[in-house]
Design a protein around this motif. Structure first.
Motif: not given
Length: 930
Positions: A55-70, A75-84
């Motif tokens: 929940i971010v500012n009252g809105n439901t968002k979704r984390i692309d993937a989360y590894i609980p143990e570690t 945050e996953q982007k498509s091929e070709g999208i600069p990460l900066d």
């Protein structure tokens, strides 16, 4: 997974995902591929959560993937999208992928907050360590095409014990390169660069320069770039006296500085103390433009964030690599250091701290925390082969981080005010003692500890919210220069005051041992008291045990060693003496590859052994790369089994089985052996020789020649007609060569065979079909390839052979049971297996029923049948662990099952270690009844 399997998995992953990947469609399969293929995670779908709600500012968002143990956010982007690149979000906000993930993280419950954030566009992975002060300044970037070189960097996805990814490694290695440039540039200017005085001076000079470079970046010098600026203002010809003046100032307290008219820039430098700048007798040569340029380049580097643990080793790599190899030094990754210090003491300390945190009464909890901090400050550590100090440095950092956790609890969120002279830190580098034979490495160790002390003080400042003065240096660094095997350790620290001994002593085999090292072995063990072929590292075991036996204090020890000391004849020779002298093994890491962070990497197969002279109350554990198993008793083979001394108790096998011998040695300087071309030419020119030319196999030919195809032949004149060959010039020339070689030998038996140059030096060739074992075989193979050969094929002494064996014996000897026994009891050449008759003679055979024996014969024949399906392949190819043909692998698995059932072992529930422990008990029973 083996390293080879990881590389192959990485290659397949790269091929599949090269230049492709869509965020909404492929992210799930991409990350499951990484976890399953690359990291070998069988339950990957249970370990990673996709589209986790936040929940971010009252809105439901979704984390692309989360590894609980570690605790990893992806945050996953498509091929070709600069990460900066900033990307527009709902509501008009623009965020980079990292900022987007961080916003999610900021809104997670405390228990779920990320230790790591990963942003990815399928081709790149950017890794942020959220435990660092400014994660975005320490991002580690991995390109997918590089994964086959460094897939281990992703171990943190599944392993909690990974403390950091390689940014500090990269920084430290880059720093090492800069030091190398400075070192080489200075070295050229010495008149006698090989002299002891010049090298010692250069070592001290490099240590001082590195300390200054670090100090200006870490804020230890008040003015930013004060050292780099000081260097920059001088012409090369004037820089030498300028450095001498600076070093003098750094070694002088403010009230004692004699020159009242020091320049402002020199006056601004603090007093360092600690002896680092005390020696004025070092030689500083003429300074050139090359030296000044190297110093300027180093000045642009950010030294603040180097890892002192890793950098110490990399810094030391400026030494000549040949010198380093002769010293037997192998540099150590942080992860591998923790394989030693965690089970030795750190796990217990962390557990004790966690137990204190459960105390509900605050007054009692505070008292326990203060007592625990005093306990940490009272522990003492000795590394008797400390090298550049990485074990001591990482241990110091680990204790200080634990102390900072204590201070955080004691402070309980309150700002600490009061006496500015008050120091909350009690853990000190003066608790750490080292012995090092190389003076440069010793100086590096001191510097690494000082840098670690500075970095940890900064972390403490963030906890207690007050400024702490680092300079002048107040802590003593107890690094002693000398040969640890010739020193009295009690003169460095009394056993009554020591807590732990640890380290990575030199690995030096007999073939590369110096005379001084051979002398050390005799001094430590006594002349003729120990097998000289054993590794030099055993001297540290004996020295440490003798040291702790002089005191009633419970000192615990853990050393890294070559795995050879827990295999083959090392156990009944070396370890029996240790056990008889009171040693008891408390924990052990079984054989694994000990990687290095230095440029000259030392990839050797090692074990870690924790031991002492008393029975520790703690549970004993045996570790592998994947498992941690409780043990009732750990024997010197590093198995949960009684102390059993497997010796070559008899020179023949059990149950009336045929004797194993080595093949026939030619001792011919190549004169009695032939290539295919030589064979064909001789047979063409002298047809009479055809009946005397036989196929010849050593281990190499047995493993690498195709079935029924031979690459090597020999002249076999046994029982031949002398007149057939004695007048052939080429043959007589060959025989003269053999005679000359044997006459020059120091061995009487070989000299005697000079009279018979037409015969192999020893003839052990069977008259019937025989079973061949290559004496040396790759440690990567699941099974040593063995096989039958007709008597017409001559076996050389690189093979072990058994005549007159049946398909039943072949089935047992090729099984996983015998191979497990072999892996523990055989000798080693480097990391490869060295099979000997002792392995065979001492092997406890099963006592199968007629039905079980018939089953083994059936499955053994199936193995031979499966091999026959591949006539154009050699055994080395067929037994490649990454490419073993399915019919052959299935045949072996069926044979394994049949042999295990003949022993009464559970196929499903018996591990390899369990199997060997069972065989050892059988061996003990057999030897006791004889």
């Amino acid at each position: 997974m083996t390293n080879a399997e990881k590389r192959e998995a990485a290659r397949q992953l790269i091929q599949k995902w090269h230049n492709k990947g869509r965020e909404d469609e492929d992210d799930r399969s991409y990350w499951l591929d990484i976890l399953q293929r690359l990291l070998g995670c069988a339950d990957a779908t249970d370990r990673i959560e996709f589209q986790k709600k936040v929940i971010v500012n009252g809105n439901t968002k979704r984390i692309d993937a989360y590894i609980p143990e570690t605790k990893i956010i992806i945050e996953q982007k498509s091929e070709g999208i600069p990460l900066d690149k900033k990307i527009s979000q709902s509501g008009g906000t623009e965020l980079t992928p990292y900022e987007q993930a961080k916003r999610y993280n900021d809104n997670l419950p405390t228990s779920e907050k990320a230790k790591w954030i990963i942003t990815s566009n399928f081709q790149e992975l950017w890794i942020y360590d959220m435990d660092t002060r400014v994660p975005e300044n320490n991002v580690v970037k991995i390109h997918i095409d590089d994964l086959h070189h460094n897939s281990s960097l992703l171990d943190f996805l599944l392993e909690k014990k990974v403390i950091q990814v390689s940014k500090e490694v990269d920084l430290s290695q880059e720093a090492g390169k800069l030091v190398g440039k400075i070192y080489d540039a200075f070295l050229k200017q010495y008149h006698d660069p090989e002299s002891k005085k010049a090298l010692e001076s250069l070592n001290v000079l490099c240590v001082r320069l590195v300390f200054c470079l670090y100090s200006e970046d870490a804020g230890l010098f008040e003015q930013k770039d004060s050292f780099s600026g000081y260097i920059a203002q001088y012409e090369p010809k004037d820089l030498r006296p300028a450095l001498l003046s600076l070093f003098k100032v750094l070694d002088t307290p403010y009230p004692d500085r004699p020159d009242l008219y020091l320049s402002e820039e020199l006056e601004a430098f603090p007093y360092v103390n600690g002896g680092l700048f005390a020696n004025e007798d070092i030689i500083i040569p003429k300074i050139t433009q090359e030296i000044k340029d190297a110093l300027a380049e180093a000045g642009h580097f950010n030294w603040r964030d180097i890892s002192p643990t890793i950098f110490g080793a990399v810094f030391e790599s400026t030494l000549n690599p040949v010198t380093r190899r002769k010293g037997g030094m192998h540099y150590t990754s942080i992860e591998n250091i923790h394989k030693v210090i965690d089970p030795l003491f750190l796990d217990d300390l962390k557990n004790e701290f966690a137990e204190i945190l459960t105390i509900g009464v605050q007054k009692q909890k505070k008292k326990k925390l203060e007592e625990f901090q005093n306990k940490l400050a009272g522990l003492t550590f000795l590394d008797p082969a400390c090298g550049s100090g990485n074990f001591l440095t990482e241990t110091y950092i680990s204790l200080r981080r634990l102390e900072n956790d204590i201070l955080r609890e004691l402070q309980n969120g309150q700002v600490i005010f009061g006496d500015t002279n008050w120091n909350p830190i009690k853990v000190s580098i003066s608790q750490f003692y080292g012995i090092e034979i190389n003076d440069f490495a010793g100086d590096v160790a001191k510097t690494a500890l000082w840098i670690a002390e500075s970095q940890m003080m900064k972390e403490t400042e963030d906890v207690v919210l007050m400024h702490l003065d680092f300079l002048p240096l107040k802590s003593n660094v107890n690094i002693h220069i000398g040969n640890a095997l010739q020193m009295d350790w009690a003169s460095i620290i009394s056993p009554s005051k020591l807590s732990y001994i640890m380290g990575n002593p030199p690995f030096v085999g007999q073939s590369v041992r110096t005379k001084d090292q051979a002398h050390d072995m005799n001094d430590i063990w006594g002349q003729g008291e120990i097998e000289t072929k054993l590794d030099y590292v055993i001297c540290w075991y004996k020295k440490a045990l003798d040291y702790i036996n002089t005191s009633s204090t419970n000192i615990e020890i853990a050393f890294v060693s070559t795995n050879s000391i827990c295999q083959g004849e090392s156990v009944p020779t070396f370890w029996k003496k240790m056990i008889d002298s009171g040693a008891e093994i408390h924990f052990a890491y079984r054989s694994f590859v000990w990687d290095s962070e230095a440029n000259e990497k030392a990839a050797v197969h090692c074990v870690i052994i924790g031991f002492s002279n008393f029975s520790r109350s703690h549970t004993k554990f045996i570790y592998t790369e994947e498992t941690k198993t409780k043990a009732e008793h750990i024997n010197p083979y590093l198995l949960d089994a009684p102390d059993i001394w497997i010796t070559n108790r008899i020179n023949k096998p059990q149950n009336g089985l045929p004797k194993m011998t080595t093949g026939s040695p030619p001792t011919d300087d190549g004169a009695l052996t032939l290539s295919i071309t030589e064979k064909e030419e001789l047979e063409k020119q002298y047809p009479v020789l055809a009946k005397y030319i036989k196929p010849f196999i050593g281990a190499k030919e047995f493993l690498h020649d195709n079935v029924n195809s031979y690459s090597r032949y020999c002249l076999w004149f046994k029982d031949g007609n002398v007149s057939d060959y004695v007048n052939i010039k080429e043959i007589t020339e060959r025989l003269e060569k053999v005679r000359a070689l044997r006459k020059s030998s120091n061995a009487d038996r070989i000299q005697k065979m000079a009279d018979y140059p037409y015969l192999f030096c020893q003839i052990r060739q069977p008259l019937s079909t025989y079973l061949v074992f290559p004496r040396h075989s790759s440690q990567n193979r699941r099974y040593i390839p063995i096989g039958f050969m007709p008597s017409s094929v001559i076996a050389g002494d690189a093979c072990s052979i058994i005549p007159n064996v049946t398909i039943y014996e072949f089935g047992v000897l090729t099984s996983n049971v015998h191979n497990a026994w072999m892996r523990v009891t055989c000798g080693r050449i480097k990391s490869d297996f060295r099979y000997s008759p002792a392995v065979y003679n001492n092997f406890p055979w099963p006592t199968p029923t007629l039905e079980q024996k018939a089953k083994i014969e059936q499955t053994a024949q199936a193995i031979l049948n499966a091999r026959a399906m591949y006539p154009n392949n050699c055994l080395a190819d067929l037994y490649n662990p990454l490419a073993m043909p399915e019919p052959l692998l299935k045949a072996h698995i069926a044979n394994d099952r049949a042999v295990m059932q003949a022993y009464g072992l559970s196929v499903k529930d018996t591990s390899e270690a369990d199997c060997v422990a069972f065989l050892m008990k059988r061996y003990q029973e057999l030897t006791q009844t004889k």
